[in-house]
Design an enzyme around this catalytic site. Structure first.
Site, mmCIF file in Angstrom:
data_model
loop_
_atom_site.group_PDB
_atom_site.id
_atom_site.type_symbol
_atom_site.label_atom_id
_atom_site.label_comp_id
_atom_site.label_asym_id
_atom_site.label_seq_id
_atom_site.Cartn_x
_atom_site.Cartn_y
_atom_site.Cartn_z
ATOM 1 N N GLY A 86 7.618 0.711 10.423
ATOM 2 C CA GLY A 86 7.444 0.551 8.974
ATOM 3 C C GLY A 86 7.971 1.712 8.162
ATOM 4 N N GLU A 87 8.028 2.886 8.763
ATOM 5 C CA GLU A 87 8.470 4.052 8.010
ATOM 6 C C GLU A 87 9.772 4.618 8.575
ATOM 7 O OE1 GLU A 87 4.204 5.966 6.795
ATOM 8 O OE2 GLU A 87 4.892 6.230 8.847
ATOM 9 N N GLY A 115 0.831 -1.200 0.000
ATOM 10 C CA GLY A 115 0.000 0.000 0.000
ATOM 11 C C GLY A 115 0.860 1.243 0.000
#
Ligand code: FES
Ligand code: FES
Lengths: 737, 168
Positions: free
Chosen positions: A699-700, A239
């Protein structure tokens, strides 16, 4: 023996076997009783204006075509952008509603046929002529609108101390402007939806990160009761922000299904995705730094200029890195946007910190050299003791340790400080570093769990797993807290019928949905203990030291299987709900994950080709929930960092507001051979303020710094500072010896 | 009507001359494991084995496959038993979202045979073809992974390949 499903253990992904065998069903693969009709999007070829004439007769008469849906016959919809007070993910995404073209690629028709080949062929027969209107397609330093707020609710402007004065008084100053291009999220699964409508209920099989808003956006757009809409998204092929909100093919598939009352599948072609799904806008970032002669930062200024898509309130906080990474006497961070008539601009992995760090950590590097200091030492000398932008204390702060540990592991001391000092044959060799921080967020989340009398546990939430490992870490959390084997835990996600969760985005998924699950499991434990207390045989048991192990409640030397406790409740199962929401801790403390990343690159003297030879990162993101999947998240972000530092650029044809390189031959992503040996180390320290699990977003994290480490290594190799990303060889070549 | 065998099963594919092998496979229940990422031969998500060689199924027309043998990701394991490559991908976390994964694994399967057959690549030196990280990296560069699982993919393939070379 440790339970291999304990929190933190590198448990293999529970959905792994399904994914490696092709059995996981992504959106377009959902099987209905009858094959759905297939829709193909016809895209506008002007950036803004109106449809003058639309001739669909040839397409309608083409083989296999069932309908050509246009604004003339599509079901009623709420005007685009309404309501505008609930945020962009729920505002109407109307299309085919009127003759207005919002951007190049905006759908003007949906051709629906029996097969993909027939739909695609007929789409080429639709004739459209337009009345163009003047369009704004480019934004740069001329951006002068101040957004109401930035993504994540941040203020557009932050000012602490007297920047102009501090900057004016500084011994050493730097005033540089960096630019980053439009970028594509490029999830490998193109956006896809199957919609089914029976006149009352709408079922939508799609690929979306946030399920709750997806229901609401359809309700708002299509004037339907949200209770009559079911959205399912159990597996998502990536995504990275581009599927936070529901996108064009989903609305079109629903319109088609409602129009025909037959199931319709619309899969965006890769070429559609570049306009019919959102992208990251280009940025211009002017950075001004002032320091004392001995390298103490006194002034940090960051001015960001970006495009904003018309009627779509997303503004990226590129100043995030400048605001919180280093101490300073004065800080000035401002964001300006310019409304453009191009396709939607939205979050892309680590909005703010990703491209913000690319520019800011490069500028910090420049400043270190200008002050005659080692880039690691310069960073270490400027660690903040509180958040420079808000003055709040940090919930924890581990950047300095990441830098120190990373430098030691990488062998930073072997590096000559002057640029262009290392060579290997015709290759110039360089070493670079960047600090890495990413904001940590907690989002309201709920879940429901059920322990059955056969000992199996099911948890439900409308959470999603976009490759992050949600299914797996939730399995571990439940198994660990309740002392069950992983095989007895079943996690059900990706369905709007399940309790509302945070969804996937902003690195908040694991901490938020995991904490809700933890809460449910803790409540279940209380329930089980209460049942046990009523048992005659356990009267004298040691309830203070109650433990949950091996499917049993263990009370000192007594134990009782959970299955028995369920049976004693008089029911077949016990069900409880759990929740979490951000509280004081997130008000009181400034929360971040941290890291330090190091890169070694070679630059070919003759061709200017940059190759990354190795990368190393040390990361601190609270408690690690699964070392295997967490490492993968970091690895993926580092790969992305290499990719956007060196390769990625969406090229805009300013005349048409269109991206011209709409495929993977022209939009370059890093491939396997571009990726070197990557070393990842954790500094694991649970953060007592982040959430009940002590975890933080991951995740980032690595994407926020990886690119700058590479860029700084390129500078160190060549002595050339490229300030417009990506660093392609043409920008280096003329400067090479 | 093109008849061909997919994973040992006779199937009749679309006779529409415009339809790719990929699009027909994805319409067949039970064969949606093969993915479409680009439809242009640029991502490798659609990799399958056509008569034993890896191909991008989006670049082959279904009618060209008359009488051929196709193996897709669904055909690699034995029943419920995953193929060693599939197991290695799980163990090494050679994927995240999993969308590129069937293509990666089919590609890896054929690539290991190419190495075993001594077919050289861009990184092969005068010592000849050997299974190595560099060979894997080069030969797997037609399979994009936006999740960035590349290093783990190399680990998984290396382990499965070494096991094949020296079965213990
Ligand atoms: S879908 Fe065939 S190579 Fe991308
Ligand atoms: S695992 Fe997501 S693209 Fe490779």
């Amino acid at each position: 023996m440790t339970n291999s499903a304990s929190i933190g253990q590198p448990l293999d992904r529970v959905d792994g076997p399904l994914k490696v065998s092709g059995a996981a069903t992504y959106a377009a693969e959902h099987q209905l009783d009858h094959a759905p009709l297939v829709g193909w999007i016809v895209e506008a070829t002007i950036p803004t204006g109106r449809i003058k004439a639309l001739d669909t007769s040839a397409a309608e008469n083409s083989a296999g075509v069932v309908a050509v849906l246009t604004h003339r016959d599509s079901p009623a919809q709420t005007p685009f952008g309404e309501p505008d007070d609930e945020g962009r993910f729920t505002q109407s995404r109307a299309m085919l509603r009127d003759d207005r073209i919002r951007y190049h690629g905006f759908p003007v028709a949906l051709v629906i046929a029996d097969t993909l080949a027939n739909a695609r062929h007929a789409a080429g027969l639709v004739e459209v002529s337009y009345e163009s209107e003047p369009a704004v397609t480019v934004a740069g330093e001329d951006a002068d609108e101040k957004p109401d707020e930035l993504d994540g609710g941040l203020d557009a402007d932050v000012s602490r101390g007297d920047f102009e004065r501090a900057y004016g008084d500084a011994d050493v100053t730097l005033d540089v402007t960096y630019s980053t291009p439009n970028q594509a999220a490029a999830a490998m699964e193109p956006h896809a939806t199957i919609a089914e409508y029976d006149g009352e209920e709408l079922w939508v099989y799609t690929s979306v990160q946030l399920i709750g808003p997806a229901v609401q956006v359809l309700a708002n757009t299509l004037n339907l009761d949200p209770d009559k809409i079911r959205v399912l998204s159990p597996y998502i092929g990536g995504g990275f922000g581009s599927k936070l909100g529901l996108h064009n093919e989903a609305v079109l598939a629903c319109l088609g299904a409602m129009h025909l009352e037959r199931p319709v599948k619309v899969v965006q072609h890769r070429r559609h995705v570049f306009h019919n799904a959102p992208h990251r806008g280009n940025s211009v970032q002017r950075i001004r730094l002032g320091a004392s002669r001995d390298g103490k930062l006194q002034a940090i200024g960051h001015d960001s200029f970006m495009p904003r898509a018309r009627d779509y309130a997303f503004a990226e906080p590129t100043g995030a890195s400048a605001r919180t990474t280093y101490r300073t006497d004065a800080l000035l961070s401002r964001h300006r946007v310019k409304t453009v008539d191009i396709s939607l601009i939205d979050s892309c992995r680590a909005p703010g910190h990703s491209i913000g760090s690319l520019a800011f950590e490069s500028a910090i590097d420049e400043m270190a050299y200008r002050c005659g200091q080692d880039p690691v030492a310069f960073r270490l000398a400027n660690m903040p003791d509180k958040d420079p932008s808000s003055g709040k204390p940090f919930s924890s702060h581990d950047l300095a340790e990441c830098l120190r540990e990373g430098a030691a592991k990488f062998g930073w001391d072997q590096r000559e400080s002057a640029p262009r000092s290392h060579e290997r044959g015709r290759q110039l060799v360089g070493y670079g570093v960047a600090s890495t921080i990413r904001i940590n967020i907690l989002v309201k989340s709920t879940t429901r769990i059920r322990l059955s009398d056969d000992g199996s546990l099911i948890a439900w939430a409308n959470m999603t797993d976009i490759g992050t490992g949600t299914y797996t870490i939730l399995t571990q959390i439940a198994a660990d807290i309740l002392g069950l084997p992983a095989g007895q835990v079943q996690i059900e996600l990706g369905d709007s019928a399940y309790p509302a969760s945070c969804g996937s985005g902003g690195s908040f998924g694991a901490g938020s949905s995991g904490s809700a699950l933890r809460d449910a499991c803790m409540k279940l434990r209380e329930k089980l203990v209460d049942i046990a207390r009523k048992q005659e045989s356990l009267k004298s048991a040691d309830f203070d030291g109650a433990r949950f192990e091996r499917g049993k409640l263990v009370l000192g030397d007594k134990e009782v299987p959970l299955t028995e406790l369920v049976r004693q409740s008089g029911h077949d199962y016990l069900e409880v709900e759990g929740k979490v929401e951000p509280g004081e801790e997130h008000e009181k403390y400034s929360q971040h994950s941290y890291g330090a990343q190091f890169a070694e690159v070679t630059v070919d003297r003759d061709t200017g080709e940059v190759r990354v030879q190795r990368m190393l990162g040390v990361f601190s993101a609270g408690r690690i929930l699964n070392h295997k999947t967490a490492r993968s998240q970091l690895l993926g972000g580092m790969v992305w960092g290499i990719s956007y530092a060196l390769l990625e650029e969406l090229m805009l044809d300013e005349r048409y507001g269109a991206f011209v390189n709409r495929d993977f031959a022209e939009y370059h992503l890093a491939v396997n051979r571009d990726i070197p040996e990557v070393e990842i180390h954790f500094r694991e320290q649970p953060d007592s303020h982040s959430n009940p699990l002590g975890s933080k977003g991951i995740g980032e994290l690595s994407i926020s710094g990886a690119g700058a480490a590479v860029a700084n290594a390129v500078y160190h190799a060549t002595g050339v500072r490229v300030r417009n990303f990506p660093i392609t060889l043409d920008k280096l070549l003329e400067h090479l010896p | 009507m093109a008849e061909l065998s997919v994973n040992g099963q006779q199937v009749t594919l679309s006779d529409d001359p415009r339809t790719t092998l990929l699009d027909t496979l994805r319409e067949l229940p039970g064969f949606t494991g093969t993915k479409k990422g680009c439809d242009h031969g640029q991502c490798g998500a659609c990799t399958v084995l056509l008569d034993g060689r890896r191909v991008n199924a989006c670049l082959i027309l279904a009618v060209q496959c008359e009488g051929c043998e196709v193996t897709t990701i669904e055909g690699l394991g034995e029943g419920d038993q995953l193929h060693p490559l599939q197991q290695a991908f799980v163990r090494h976390d050679g994927f995240q979202c999993g969308y590129c994964t069937p293509g990666q694994i089919c590609s890896a399967y054929a690539m290991l045979e190419e190495i075993a057959n001594g077919e050289p690549s861009d990184v092969t030196d005068e010592d000849g073809v050997r299974l190595s990280r560099d060979e894997i990296r080069e030969r797997m560069s037609g399979n994009l992974c936006r999740c960035g699982a590349y290093a783990n993919i190399v680990d998984a393939i290396l382990e499965a390949g070494q096991r094949e070379e020296s079965p213990s």
